[in-house]
Motif scaffolding. Structure first.
Motif, PDB file in Angstrom:
ATOM      1  N   GLY A  72       0.840  -1.198   0.000  1.00  0.00           N
ATOM      2  CA  GLY A  72       0.000   0.000   0.000  1.00  0.00           C
ATOM      3  C   GLY A  72       0.866   1.236   0.000  1.00  0.00           C
ATOM      4  N   GLY A  73       0.234   2.388   0.156  1.00  0.00           N
ATOM      5  CA  GLY A  73       0.996   3.606   0.296  1.00  0.00           C
ATOM      6  C   GLY A  73       1.086   4.468  -0.931  1.00  0.00           C
ATOM      7  N   GLU A  74      -0.011   4.641  -1.661  1.00  0.00           N
ATOM      8  CA  GLU A  74       0.001   5.603  -2.761  1.00  0.00           C
ATOM      9  C   GLU A  74       0.164   7.002  -2.170  1.00  0.00           C
ATOM     10  N   VAL A  75       1.176   7.699  -2.605  1.00  0.00           N
ATOM     11  CA  VAL A  75       1.513   9.007  -2.045  1.00  0.00           C
ATOM     12  C   VAL A  75       1.153  10.093  -3.045  1.00  0.00           C
ATOM     13  N   THR A  76       0.409  11.103  -2.577  1.00  0.00           N
ATOM     14  CA  THR A  76       0.016  12.214  -3.443  1.00  0.00           C
ATOM     15  C   THR A  76       0.358  13.535  -2.790  1.00  0.00           C
ATOM     16  N   PHE A  77       1.091  14.365  -3.497  1.00  0.00           N
ATOM     17  CA  PHE A  77       1.311  15.770  -3.109  1.00  0.00           C
ATOM     18  C   PHE A  77       0.364  16.601  -3.965  1.00  0.00           C
ATOM     19  N   ASP A  78      -0.571  17.264  -3.313  1.00  0.00           N
ATOM     20  CA  ASP A  78      -1.605  18.008  -4.028  1.00  0.00           C
ATOM     21  C   ASP A  78      -1.399  19.508  -3.821  1.00  0.00           C
ATOM     22  N   ASN A  79      -0.728  20.140  -4.800  1.00  0.00           N
ATOM     23  CA  ASN A  79      -0.525  21.597  -4.776  1.00  0.00           C
ATOM     24  C   ASN A  79       0.090  22.057  -3.449  1.00  0.00           C
ATOM     25  N   VAL A  80       1.154  21.390  -3.042  1.00  0.00           N
ATOM     26  CA  VAL A  80       1.768  21.613  -1.725  1.00  0.00           C
ATOM     27  C   VAL A  80       2.734  22.794  -1.772  1.00  0.00           C
ATOM     28  N   SER A  81       2.568  23.689  -0.819  1.00  0.00           N
ATOM     29  CA  SER A  81       3.515  24.798  -0.625  1.00  0.00           C
ATOM     30  C   SER A  81       3.950  24.818   0.834  1.00  0.00           C
ATOM     31  N   GLY A 104      -2.180  23.364   0.494  1.00  0.00           N
ATOM     32  CA  GLY A 104      -2.237  22.081  -0.188  1.00  0.00           C
ATOM     33  C   GLY A 104      -2.340  20.949   0.818  1.00  0.00           C
ATOM     34  N   ARG A 105      -2.144  19.716   0.347  1.00  0.00           N
ATOM     35  CA  ARG A 105      -2.191  18.582   1.264  1.00  0.00           C
ATOM     36  C   ARG A 105      -1.399  17.415   0.699  1.00  0.00           C
ATOM     37  N   ILE A 106      -1.017  16.523   1.611  1.00  0.00           N
ATOM     38  CA  ILE A 106      -0.299  15.297   1.249  1.00  0.00           C
ATOM     39  C   ILE A 106      -1.149  14.133   1.722  1.00  0.00           C
ATOM     40  N   THR A 107      -1.370  13.157   0.853  1.00  0.00           N
ATOM     41  CA  THR A 107      -2.179  12.001   1.239  1.00  0.00           C
ATOM     42  C   THR A 107      -1.395  10.708   1.013  1.00  0.00           C
ATOM     43  N   ILE A 108      -1.718   9.721   1.823  1.00  0.00           N
ATOM     44  CA  ILE A 108      -1.229   8.360   1.626  1.00  0.00           C
ATOM     45  C   ILE A 108      -2.451   7.455   1.591  1.00  0.00           C
ATOM     46  N   ASP A 109      -2.609   6.762   0.496  1.00  0.00           N
ATOM     47  CA  ASP A 109      -3.817   5.954   0.272  1.00  0.00           C
ATOM     48  C   ASP A 109      -5.079   6.771   0.524  1.00  0.00           C
ATOM     49  N   GLY A 110      -5.066   8.020   0.034  1.00  0.00           N
ATOM     50  CA  GLY A 110      -6.237   8.880   0.107  1.00  0.00           C
ATOM     51  C   GLY A 110      -6.474   9.552   1.445  1.00  0.00           C
ATOM     52  N   GLN A 111      -5.599   9.343   2.433  1.00  0.00           N
ATOM     53  CA  GLN A 111      -5.795   9.917   3.769  1.00  0.00           C
ATOM     54  C   GLN A 111      -4.804  11.061   3.993  1.00  0.00           C
ATOM     55  N   ASP A 112      -5.329  12.198   4.362  1.00  0.00           N
ATOM     56  CA  ASP A 112      -4.504  13.373   4.607  1.00  0.00           C
ATOM     57  C   ASP A 112      -3.571  13.091   5.792  1.00  0.00           C
ATOM     58  N   VAL A 113      -2.269  13.242   5.574  1.00  0.00           N
ATOM     59  CA  VAL A 113      -1.312  12.921   6.644  1.00  0.00           C
ATOM     60  C   VAL A 113      -1.465  13.857   7.837  1.00  0.00           C
ATOM     61  N   SER A 160       2.962  19.282  -7.079  1.00  0.00           N
ATOM     62  CA  SER A 160       1.942  18.238  -7.229  1.00  0.00           C
ATOM     63  C   SER A 160       2.540  17.036  -7.951  1.00  0.00           C
ATOM     64  N   PHE A 161       2.325  15.858  -7.411  1.00  0.00           N
ATOM     65  CA  PHE A 161       2.699  14.607  -8.085  1.00  0.00           C
ATOM     66  C   PHE A 161       2.077  13.457  -7.308  1.00  0.00           C
ATOM     67  N   THR A 162       1.994  12.299  -7.955  1.00  0.00           N
ATOM     68  CA  THR A 162       1.457  11.091  -7.321  1.00  0.00           C
ATOM     69  C   THR A 162       2.409   9.938  -7.580  1.00  0.00           C
ATOM     70  N   VAL A 163       2.690   9.181  -6.535  1.00  0.00           N
ATOM     71  CA  VAL A 163       3.476   7.955  -6.658  1.00  0.00           C
ATOM     72  C   VAL A 163       2.527   6.804  -6.372  1.00  0.00           C
TER      73      VAL A 163
END
Length: 587
Positions: A312-321, A371-380, A336-339
């Motif tokens: 698991g562990g899909e990581v998403t940076f969503d417009n992070v500053s 912005g926000r960072i998520t792992i498997d869709g959950q905001d860290v 912004s990017f997704t792994v």
């Protein structure tokens, strides 16, 4: 026989040697005094044992709570702290709390009681005049003592601030002993330490001087009071209003009435000094972490793949500053990017471009500005920090080791080493390619790494760091320039160990050497905190005038061949064909 004859001996002794009649009351009084003195000693010892137990309990809890509080503070605070100063505040502050409680409990109350009893006795002997003299003298005594104590406290506060500033100098010098040897600055460091000690002794001399002035002023006031009191008592004796025995008692009382306040001066200084240290400790305890769990935060729930290949562990940076401060130019902007789970993204760029900042944000060592960072869709930011960090493993450029064995350092990667078996440690060491090196050490896994791992080379420390991550089996693996300081041969060996360690994990690589990033699914080029290019190695290196291509040419002598431009094998570090590596489960 001895027991039966004892009354007879006592009887004969009392009857013929010592006639008990005239001495019965003195004898009873003497025995009573001895008994009371012995009982007082027993009670005092009992009091000491009870206080010692209570003191130890309070001290234990305060030390543990303070230690835990320091660890709870955010990275931003720790990056700016002085370790020597913090430890000085920690030790002296905790000690001052106990001293303050002890002084108030066992010194102040008895001192006040003694003063009131003495004033009452003088009132009875002198019809109020001697009591008035005593009270007036004590008032002057207290006033002078208070004034001088304020002066002492100013000196003490300056001394304490200086001691805090200097507390870390010697520690820093010893921690950097290698630099001292390399730059040949032993004489300079010794000279600085000598100057520091001289300043400390001068500060001590100033404190001693103020104490001497106070002591002499107190002695003068005491002597003046005693002389005046004896003159008054002498007149009463001459007038037949006071006996010689009472005259002697007046002398004794006048001398003793200052004893509590002489000691009070010491107590006040001790209390004031303790309060200064306590204030520093309170300031430390009032520090609040800037990164905290939201109320009722759930634990991070990972979503492993159905076939178990990826944890698991899909990581998403969503417009992070993020910015380190209002006026800071460092940070990241609108990243912004997704792994995907089990995938790999590499982040490259010049020094200061914000690469390591992204790692810190992923670990939530800092909170994003926007912005926000998520792992498997959950905001860290909305899950517990503990569960977030349990899901992440980090291998950094500068792996810091404990002053402990290699075994303990590897085991520390999971639960601080609690419940980790030797088989698990050995398996993790094998994955990190430590087996041959450990075989050459006389004590193997029990070999001590030295303070901060100084007995190990850079590559050996890195491998221990990799072994920690293998043991941890994280869902998300962060590699922060983990091989940038290694030679080419060691780097190739490290890449193989990292390739195995990253199987089954979502991997983010912070790369200085672009060869480390070649096998990533996606490469982000960061410059001044912004993503300026993205793509895989082949597309980026083939882009004329691109930032990535320019970096590649700088690292490879400015020449590009077809092989470099071609797509590399996806089974390099972080390639798509990663499979999970197995470590024996705890028995």
């Amino acid at each position: 026989m001895a027991g039966a004859s004892a009354p007879t001996v006592a009887h004969l002794f009392g009857r013929w040697a010592v006639p008990l009649g005239p001495y019965r009351r003195p004898l009873v009084a003497t025995v009573g005094y001895i008994t009371a003195d012995y009982a007082s000693g027993l009670l005092g010892y009992g009091q000491y044992l009870m206080w010692r137990r209570a003191r130890r309990g309070m001290l234990f809890e305060l030390q543990v709570d303070t230690f835990a509080h320091i660890h709870s503070l955010s990275l931003a605070w720790h990056l700016n702290r002085n370790t020597g100063r913090v430890m000085h505040i920690f030790s002296s502050g905790v000690k001052s709390v106990m001293e303050l409680l002890e002084v108030v409990s066992f010194e102040v109350a008895p001192m006040l009681l003694q003063f009131l009893l003495t004033v009452g006795a003088l009132w009875r002997l002198g019809s109020g005049s001697l009591s008035a003299l005593a009270l007036g003298s004590v008032a002057v005594y207290i006033g002078v003592s208070a004034l001088m104590t304020r002066v002492q406290m100013r000196v003490e506060e300056k001394n304490m601030k200086a001691a805090e500033r200097e507390a870390g100098h010697a520690t820093d010098s010893l921690d950097n002993y290698e630099n001292v040897k390399i730059f040949g600055t032993k004489a300079i460091e010794t000279g600085r330490y000598r100057d520091q000690l001289r300043k400390e002794y001068k500060r001590s001399d100033r404190s001693t001087l103020t104490e001497a002035i106070l002591s002499n002023l107190q002695s003068f006031i005491r002597s003046a009071c005693v002389v005046a009191g004896l003159l008054m008592a002498g007149r009463r004796v001459a007038a037949g209003l006071m006996s010689v025995a009472d005259f002697v008692a007046v002398d004794s009382y006048l001398r003793s009435i200052f004893s509590p306040f002489t000691y009070a001066g010491y107590i006040v200084r001790e209390i004031a000094s303790s309060l200064l240290s306590l204030r520093k400790l309170v300031d430390l305890l009032q520090q609040r972490p800037s990164v905290v769990d939201v109320p009722g935060a759930p634990q991070l729930a990972l979503r492993p793949s159905a076939d178990g290949v990826y944890r698991g562990g899909e990581v998403t940076f969503d417009n992070v500053s993020f910015a380190y401060g209002d006026e800071s130019v460092d940070g990241v902007h609108n990243v912004s990017f997704t792994v995907r789970a089990g995938g790999t993204t590499a982040i490259v760029g010049p020094s200061g471009s914000g690469k390591t900042t992204l790692v810190r944000l992923a670990l939530r060592l800092f909170d994003v500005t926007s912005g926000r960072i998520t792992i498997d869709g959950q905001d860290v930011a909305k899950v517990t920090q503990q569960s977030l960090r349990d899901a992440i493993g980090l291998v950094s450029q500068n792996t810091t080791l404990l002053r402990a064995s290699v075994r303990a350092n590897i085991a520390y990667g999971r639960n601080g080493g609690e419940g980790v078996s030797d088989a698990e440690v050995s398996a993790a060491a094998a994955v990190a390619q430590l087996t041959d090196w450990l075989g050459r050490l006389p004590k193997g896994l029990d070999s001590v790494c030295g303070e901060r791992g100084v007995r190990l080379s850079g590559g050996e420390r890195q491998r221990v760091g990799i072994a920690r991550v293998v043991l941890r089996r994280p869902a998300v693996l962060l590699l922060d320039e983990s091989s940038s300081s290694l030679d080419s041969e060691t780097e190739r060996s490290m890449q193989e160990a990292l390739r195995v360690a990253s199987r089954g994990a979502t991997t983010i690589i912070i790369a200085h050497r672009l060869s480390t990033a070649m096998g990533a699914d996606e490469i982000l080029v960061l410059d001044k905190g912004c993503v300026v290019e993205r793509g895989n190695h082949a597309s980026l290196v083939g882009r004329d005038g691109g930032k990535y291509r320019r970096l590649w040419e700088l690292q490879h002598g400015g020449s590009l061949g077809g092989e470099e431009v071609a797509q590399v094998d996806r089974d390099e570090v972080g390639g798509t064909a990663k499979q999970p590596v197995e470590v024996p489960a705890a028995s």
